[in-house]
Write an enzyme that holds these catalytic residues in place. Sequence first.
Site, mmCIF file in Angstrom:
data_model
loop_
_atom_site.group_PDB
_atom_site.id
_atom_site.type_symbol
_atom_site.label_atom_id
_atom_site.label_comp_id
_atom_site.label_asym_id
_atom_site.label_seq_id
_atom_site.Cartn_x
_atom_site.Cartn_y
_atom_site.Cartn_z
ATOM 1 N N SER B 139 0.848 -1.190 0.000
ATOM 2 C CA SER B 139 0.000 0.000 0.000
ATOM 3 C C SER B 139 0.883 1.238 0.000
ATOM 4 O O SER B 139 2.007 1.201 0.516
ATOM 5 C CB SER B 139 -0.885 0.017 1.244
ATOM 6 O OG SER B 139 -1.491 1.298 1.382
ATOM 7 N N TYR B 152 -0.980 -1.564 10.219
ATOM 8 C CA TYR B 152 -1.150 -1.804 8.780
ATOM 9 C C TYR B 152 0.065 -1.287 8.002
ATOM 10 O O TYR B 152 0.588 -1.975 7.117
ATOM 11 C CB TYR B 152 -2.423 -1.087 8.325
ATOM 12 C CG TYR B 152 -2.846 -1.334 6.900
ATOM 13 C CD1 TYR B 152 -3.474 -2.528 6.540
ATOM 14 C CD2 TYR B 152 -2.657 -0.361 5.924
ATOM 15 C CE1 TYR B 152 -3.895 -2.742 5.235
ATOM 16 C CE2 TYR B 152 -3.073 -0.558 4.624
ATOM 17 C CZ TYR B 152 -3.689 -1.751 4.280
ATOM 18 O OH TYR B 152 -4.101 -1.955 2.985
ATOM 19 N N LYS B 156 2.707 -3.456 5.766
ATOM 20 C CA LYS B 156 2.889 -3.179 4.332
ATOM 21 C C LYS B 156 4.321 -2.788 4.014
ATOM 22 O O LYS B 156 4.852 -3.143 2.958
ATOM 23 C CB LYS B 156 1.913 -2.082 3.886
ATOM 24 C CG LYS B 156 0.439 -2.500 3.965
ATOM 25 C CD LYS B 156 0.149 -3.710 3.095
ATOM 26 C CE LYS B 156 -1.334 -4.015 2.980
ATOM 27 N NZ LYS B 156 -1.581 -5.250 2.185
#
Lengths: 78, 245
Positions: B139, B152, B156
Amino acid sequence: MSDVAERVKKIVVEHLSVDPEKVVEGANFIDDLGADSLDTVELVMAFEEEFGVEIPDDAAETIVTVGDAVKFLEKNAA
Amino acid sequence: MFSLTGRKALVTGASGGIGAEIARALHAQGAVVALSGTRAAALEALAAALGERAHVAPANLADRASVEALVPAAEAAMGGLDILVNNAGITRDNLFMRMKDEEWDSVLAVNLTSSFILARSAVKGMMKRRFGRIIGITSVVGVTGNPGQANYCAAKAGMIGMTKSLAAEVASRNITVNCVAPGFIESAMTDALNDKQREAIMANIPAGRMGKGEEIAAAVAFLASDAAGYVNGQTLHVNGAMARI
């Protein structure tokens, strides 16, 4: 040369594209036969397939010469 | 030019929006696809829509045993595995100071650790066959960071570092390992944003719109193709110029 040794030699010659004469019992895969660390992983995978055995990581680490491989496989292969 | 005829691909998170588009794109280029995800009904529906060359391989990536079993199952179903797309991901957003261990652990487990295990499992066969494509869906926030998403973003970013390392290890075996980094893409994840959040995001996207799942899928199809054989260890950003990195 035993049957196991012949089969091991064939795999090593094929995988590392080396002169069969260099694949002697005392030959070190990395120092003498030009293998890199990834090659040694591949050789172990090829031995597992050829001989139908599982070679655990700690055992694989002790296989550094052609003779080591032959010895291990003679003892453990079905 | 980007044909995948004869290739066998496993896509995780294929029951989600982006994952389904990735599976569709690979399938449209001729690949056999194994669809993995937690929602079996959605996977079955997608497989039925794709018709031939589609297999269903449900898995729960939060469960280690389930992760370990996935690549062998996909290989058995398709007779091999050439392309692994680590797409599955979850969010458990919270402010850093309030973030619970469980929120951190579950996001790392599903988004990063499962990718590691699947890649480790897949790369063996790829080395033997002297061909492989491992593609991680990371991401933009893995590179830029994002408030409320420390877990998160860490996962990533971890995926990008893992990708670079594995690429360096296996490039000599004709295996490429790359990431695609979506920006804001229309999906269930971005549907959950409120109008104010949406407006703030739009102000930062020069393209003036969110991306579409199929635009991520096109990048994946490219990286999976033979044509991308010399692209290795990279992250392809697909974000409408939101972050130029």
